[in-house]
Design a protein around this motif. Sequence first.
Motif, short mmCIF file in Angstrom:
data_model
loop_
_atom_site.label_atom_id
_atom_site.label_comp_id
_atom_site.label_asym_id
_atom_site.label_seq_id
_atom_site.Cartn_x
_atom_site.Cartn_y
_atom_site.Cartn_z
N LYS A 165 -0.47 4.74 -0.74
CA LYS A 165 -1.22 3.85 -1.63
C LYS A 165 -1.73 2.63 -0.87
O LYS A 165 -2.84 2.14 -1.11
CB LYS A 165 -0.33 3.42 -2.80
CG LYS A 165 -0.11 4.51 -3.84
CD LYS A 165 0.78 4.01 -4.97
CE LYS A 165 0.99 5.10 -6.02
NZ LYS A 165 1.87 4.65 -7.12
N SER A 166 -0.92 2.12 0.06
CA SER A 166 -1.33 0.96 0.84
C SER A 166 -2.48 1.32 1.77
O SER A 166 -3.42 0.53 1.95
CB SER A 166 -0.15 0.43 1.66
OG SER A 166 0.89 -0.04 0.82
N ALA A 205 4.91 7.45 -1.09
CA ALA A 205 3.81 7.11 -1.98
C ALA A 205 3.32 5.69 -1.72
O ALA A 205 2.12 5.42 -1.74
CB ALA A 205 4.26 7.26 -3.44
N MET A 206 4.25 4.77 -1.45
CA MET A 206 3.86 3.37 -1.21
C MET A 206 2.98 3.27 0.04
O MET A 206 1.98 2.56 0.05
CB MET A 206 5.10 2.48 -1.04
CG MET A 206 4.76 1.03 -0.73
SD MET A 206 6.22 -0.03 -0.55
CE MET A 206 6.83 -0.02 -2.23
N ARG A 234 -8.62 0.60 2.48
CA ARG A 234 -9.62 1.55 3.00
C ARG A 234 -10.83 0.88 3.63
O ARG A 234 -11.44 1.43 4.54
CB ARG A 234 -10.07 2.51 1.89
CG ARG A 234 -10.67 1.83 0.67
CD ARG A 234 -10.81 2.83 -0.48
NE ARG A 234 -11.32 2.24 -1.71
CZ ARG A 234 -10.57 1.58 -2.58
NH1 ARG A 234 -9.27 1.39 -2.35
NH2 ARG A 234 -11.09 1.09 -3.69
N ARG A 266 -2.84 12.77 -4.34
CA ARG A 266 -1.90 11.92 -3.61
C ARG A 266 -0.54 12.59 -3.47
O ARG A 266 0.12 12.48 -2.43
CB ARG A 266 -1.77 10.56 -4.29
CG ARG A 266 -0.83 9.63 -3.54
CD ARG A 266 -0.99 8.19 -3.95
NE ARG A 266 -2.21 7.60 -3.42
CZ ARG A 266 -3.09 6.94 -4.15
NH1 ARG A 266 -2.91 6.80 -5.44
NH2 ARG A 266 -4.16 6.41 -3.59
N GLU A 267 -0.09 13.30 -4.51
CA GLU A 267 1.22 13.97 -4.42
C GLU A 267 1.18 15.04 -3.34
O GLU A 267 2.16 15.22 -2.60
CB GLU A 267 1.58 14.60 -5.78
CG GLU A 267 1.99 13.61 -6.86
CD GLU A 267 0.82 12.76 -7.36
OE1 GLU A 267 -0.34 13.25 -7.29
OE2 GLU A 267 1.06 11.62 -7.81
N TRP A 287 -4.71 3.56 1.18
CA TRP A 287 -5.90 3.68 0.33
C TRP A 287 -6.40 2.30 -0.10
O TRP A 287 -7.60 2.03 -0.10
CB TRP A 287 -5.55 4.52 -0.90
CG TRP A 287 -6.58 4.47 -2.00
CD1 TRP A 287 -6.42 3.99 -3.26
CD2 TRP A 287 -7.94 4.94 -1.93
NE1 TRP A 287 -7.58 4.11 -3.97
CE2 TRP A 287 -8.52 4.69 -3.19
CE3 TRP A 287 -8.69 5.53 -0.93
CZ2 TRP A 287 -9.85 5.02 -3.47
CZ3 TRP A 287 -10.01 5.86 -1.21
CH2 TRP A 287 -10.57 5.60 -2.47
N ARG A 288 -5.47 1.40 -0.41
CA ARG A 288 -5.85 0.05 -0.82
C ARG A 288 -6.62 -0.67 0.29
O ARG A 288 -7.57 -1.41 0.02
CB ARG A 288 -4.59 -0.76 -1.15
CG ARG A 288 -4.82 -2.20 -1.57
CD ARG A 288 -3.55 -3.00 -1.42
NE ARG A 288 -3.15 -3.07 -0.03
CZ ARG A 288 -1.89 -3.25 0.37
NH1 ARG A 288 -0.93 -3.36 -0.51
NH2 ARG A 288 -1.60 -3.33 1.66
#
Length: 212
Positions: A27-28, A23-24, A33, A12-13, A30-31
């Motif tokens: 992550k969203s 990053a947010m 998906r 992710r980095e 991916w959440r």
Amino acid sequence: MKTVDGRQWANREDLIEHSGYSAMTLKSLWRDRRDNGHPEPRDIDGVMHWDLESWNQWFAEHRERPRDLSGVDRSGDPDEQLPPAKQARVLGVDPSRITQYAKNPPPGWPAPVRVEELSTRKREYRTRAQLWEWVDNPASGFGTRGGRPSGPDPKARAAKESDPRVRLAAEALAEMPDRKAGEVAAVLAERHGQSVSTWKPIITQARRTAQQ
């Protein structure tokens, strides 16, 4: 960045640096998906990594999805601080959507410029400019044709049920009827890539499908 069999794999980095998104936001994405088709990761040294070429292709398609922003109100003072009800009016959505965003923020949802403490809850204020910038960002997914509705998504459910990995899991279960789910998941991870934790829920889905 890792290179495996000549292909680059990014954690992710790495994706943050590669894409320029926060990053947010990542992550969203991916959440969500199951709704947006985000590629599945591969576990490398205990860390999720994504095939960079596949991720780039998906992300380009994600940003180019047809969007309808005709309901967005572009009038008014850009710096005006708006409560949730007026935020909904600017976006052209039901006020309940803003409440949902507070609990489950979509990619790139802006942080409030001010928070008002009420007796039973908090009221978050955002500016018109923040909202306009957010909807104009393709990564937000706002206005996407056939966007995610509230509640279970029948299309997402159908896509999940038609996932070819469910068939692979069913075949593996038939081959190894006495093995535990974790053991079957390990075999599938070895055969087809992705992590054991990714395969476990797929095995569960395969078992449910077989019982229907």
